[in-house]
Scaffold this motif. Sequence first.
Motif, PDB file in Angstrom:
ATOM      1  N   ILE A 113       1.446   9.385  -5.399  1.00 48.92           N
ATOM      2  CA  ILE A 113       1.946  10.724  -5.050  1.00 48.92           C
ATOM      3  C   ILE A 113       2.973  11.181  -6.083  1.00 48.92           C
ATOM      4  CG2 ILE A 113       3.353  11.995  -3.366  1.00 48.92           C
ATOM      5  CD1 ILE A 113       1.888  10.359  -1.169  1.00 48.92           C
ATOM      6  N   ALA A 114       3.841  10.254  -6.503  1.00 58.90           N
ATOM      7  CA  ALA A 114       4.863  10.609  -7.504  1.00 58.90           C
ATOM      8  C   ALA A 114       4.208  11.026  -8.822  1.00 58.90           C
ATOM      9  CB  ALA A 114       5.809   9.436  -7.722  1.00 58.90           C
ATOM     10  N   LYS A 115       3.183  10.227  -9.255  1.00 56.65           N
ATOM     11  CA  LYS A 115       2.483  10.582 -10.497  1.00 56.65           C
ATOM     12  C   LYS A 115       1.785  11.922 -10.369  1.00 56.65           C
ATOM     13  CE  LYS A 115       1.688   5.927 -12.295  1.00 56.65           C
ATOM     14  NZ  LYS A 115       0.715   4.871 -12.504  1.00 56.65           N
ATOM     15  N   LYS A 116       1.133  12.134  -9.202  1.00 58.21           N
ATOM     16  CA  LYS A 116       0.430  13.404  -8.965  1.00 58.21           C
ATOM     17  C   LYS A 116       1.430  14.561  -8.988  1.00 58.21           C
ATOM     18  CE  LYS A 116      -2.754  15.644  -5.792  1.00 58.21           C
ATOM     19  NZ  LYS A 116      -3.400  15.615  -4.496  1.00 58.21           N
ATOM     20  N   SER A 117       2.593  14.338  -8.345  1.00 59.84           N
ATOM     21  CA  SER A 117       3.628  15.378  -8.329  1.00 59.84           C
ATOM     22  C   SER A 117       4.131  15.673  -9.740  1.00 59.84           C
ATOM     23  CB  SER A 117       4.807  14.948  -7.453  1.00 59.84           C
ATOM     24  OG  SER A 117       4.394  14.845  -6.120  1.00 59.84           O
ATOM     25  N   LEU A 157       2.436  15.248 -12.534  1.00 60.69           N
ATOM     26  CA  LEU A 157       1.360  15.971 -13.228  1.00 60.69           C
ATOM     27  C   LEU A 157       1.320  17.428 -12.790  1.00 60.69           C
ATOM     28  CD1 LEU A 157      -1.598  13.410 -13.275  1.00 60.69           C
ATOM     29  CD2 LEU A 157      -0.392  14.354 -15.244  1.00 60.69           C
ATOM     30  N   GLU A 158       1.417  17.648 -11.470  1.00 57.65           N
ATOM     31  CA  GLU A 158       1.385  19.024 -10.963  1.00 57.65           C
ATOM     32  C   GLU A 158       2.579  19.812 -11.486  1.00 57.65           C
ATOM     33  OE1 GLU A 158       1.065  18.711  -6.713  1.00 57.65           O
ATOM     34  OE2 GLU A 158      -1.086  18.264  -6.791  1.00 57.65           O
ATOM     35  N   ALA A 159       3.744  19.180 -11.514  1.00 57.89           N
ATOM     36  CA  ALA A 159       4.936  19.853 -12.033  1.00 57.89           C
ATOM     37  C   ALA A 159       4.766  20.176 -13.515  1.00 57.89           C
ATOM     38  CB  ALA A 159       6.172  18.982 -11.810  1.00 57.89           C
ATOM     39  N   ALA A 160       4.210  19.211 -14.273  1.00 53.80           N
ATOM     40  CA  ALA A 160       3.977  19.438 -15.710  1.00 53.80           C
ATOM     41  C   ALA A 160       2.965  20.560 -15.913  1.00 53.80           C
ATOM     42  CB  ALA A 160       3.495  18.145 -16.375  1.00 53.80           C
ATOM     43  N   ASN A 161       1.884  20.554 -15.105  1.00 57.74           N
ATOM     44  CA  ASN A 161       0.876  21.618 -15.195  1.00 57.74           C
ATOM     45  C   ASN A 161       1.480  22.963 -14.834  1.00 57.74           C
ATOM     46  OD1 ASN A 161      -1.171  19.907 -15.997  1.00 57.74           O
ATOM     47  ND2 ASN A 161      -1.971  19.598 -13.935  1.00 57.74           N
ATOM     48  N   TYR A 162       2.314  22.969 -13.806  1.00 57.70           N
ATOM     49  CA  TYR A 162       2.957  24.212 -13.384  1.00 57.70           C
ATOM     50  C   TYR A 162       3.868  24.737 -14.488  1.00 57.70           C
ATOM     51  CZ  TYR A 162       5.626  27.501 -10.556  1.00 57.70           C
ATOM     52  OH  TYR A 162       6.220  28.636 -10.079  1.00 57.70           O
ATOM     53  N   GLU A 192       0.840  -1.214   0.000  1.00 56.33           N
ATOM     54  CA  GLU A 192       0.000   0.000   0.000  1.00 56.33           C
ATOM     55  C   GLU A 192       0.869   1.256   0.000  1.00 56.33           C
ATOM     56  OE1 GLU A 192      -3.189   0.133   2.861  1.00 56.33           O
ATOM     57  OE2 GLU A 192      -3.688  -1.972   2.493  1.00 56.33           O
ATOM     58  N   ALA A 193       1.937   1.228   0.783  1.00 60.43           N
ATOM     59  CA  ALA A 193       2.843   2.380   0.828  1.00 60.43           C
ATOM     60  C   ALA A 193       3.465   2.622  -0.541  1.00 60.43           C
ATOM     61  CB  ALA A 193       3.931   2.155   1.884  1.00 60.43           C
ATOM     62  N   LYS A 194       3.847   1.516  -1.220  1.00 60.13           N
ATOM     63  CA  LYS A 194       4.427   1.637  -2.555  1.00 60.13           C
ATOM     64  C   LYS A 194       3.406   2.223  -3.526  1.00 60.13           C
ATOM     65  CE  LYS A 194       6.807  -0.976  -6.139  1.00 60.13           C
ATOM     66  NZ  LYS A 194       7.198  -2.277  -6.641  1.00 60.13           N
ATOM     67  N   LYS A 195       2.150   1.723  -3.418  1.00 62.24           N
ATOM     68  CA  LYS A 195       1.087   2.216  -4.299  1.00 62.24           C
ATOM     69  C   LYS A 195       0.823   3.711  -4.040  1.00 62.24           C
ATOM     70  CE  LYS A 195      -2.472  -0.572  -4.821  1.00 62.24           C
ATOM     71  NZ  LYS A 195      -3.785  -1.214  -4.558  1.00 62.24           N
ATOM     72  N   ILE A 196       0.747   4.072  -2.755  1.00 68.85           N
ATOM     73  CA  ILE A 196       0.530   5.486  -2.386  1.00 68.85           C
ATOM     74  C   ILE A 196       1.707   6.327  -2.871  1.00 68.85           C
ATOM     75  CG2 ILE A 196       0.418   7.083  -0.425  1.00 68.85           C
ATOM     76  CD1 ILE A 196      -1.229   4.881   1.032  1.00 68.85           C
ATOM     77  N   SER A 197       2.913   5.811  -2.699  1.00 65.37           N
ATOM     78  CA  SER A 197       4.109   6.533  -3.138  1.00 65.37           C
ATOM     79  C   SER A 197       4.085   6.766  -4.648  1.00 65.37           C
ATOM     80  CB  SER A 197       5.347   5.739  -2.725  1.00 65.37           C
ATOM     81  OG  SER A 197       6.502   6.304  -3.268  1.00 65.37           O
ATOM     82  N   GLU A 198       3.692   5.714  -5.395  1.00 64.88           N
ATOM     83  CA  GLU A 198       3.595   5.856  -6.855  1.00 64.88           C
ATOM     84  C   GLU A 198       2.525   6.863  -7.239  1.00 64.88           C
ATOM     85  OE1 GLU A 198       2.939   1.864  -8.215  1.00 64.88           O
ATOM     86  OE2 GLU A 198       5.055   1.289  -8.003  1.00 64.88           O
TER      87      GLU A 198
END
Length: 197
Positions: free
Chosen positions: A48-52, A54-59, A40-46
């Motif tokens: 969060i990484a994908k979200k980060s 996407l946010e970086a790309a959007n920024y 679960e931690a790995k899934k959450i980490s992935e």
Amino acid sequence: MTGLEKIKSQILDEAKAAADSKVAEAKEQAGEIVAQAEAEAKKISETIAKKSELEAANYRERITSSIDLQRRTHLLEAKQEMIKEVLDKAYQSLESMNEEEYFGVLLKLLAKYTLPQDGEIFFSAEDLQRMSDDFKNAVDKTAREKGGSLIISKEERKIENGFVLAYGGIEENCTLQAIFDAKKDELSDKVSHILFA
């Protein structure tokens, strides 16, 4: 060993075996819980990484878009400033015409704005003083060709240049500044086309 001691020993052995079994079972469950938590931690980490990412790309996209908008805004402002300078110089060249050119321009304006009615035309004090008889005759001729008549008023108007036409109480401002202002958008488009096409 007596019977009681045997029973005690047997009970202790059974208890130890049960405890060892329980400990092994608990260790197994703990291992499963740890593995599940790690997954679960790995899934959450992935996530969060994908979200980060996407946010970086959007920024980055927003920053790039903002920079592009600022660049286009500054470019447009520079173009508008250049167009304004050209138009200002064009108007200054109208103001600096010699007498012959100036009254020639006034006759062209008169031909365009004269109505087939009886009216009156007003000039500045300076223009009334320097106006030639030929010009006065040309005003009369232009009005007659349009099917009307114009009286050159002796009343002076506080205008810099050009004239004011009056027909039945309705006045048409034909000063060079008024005509220039009325045609400003059209002139800006033409200057823009010449400068930036």
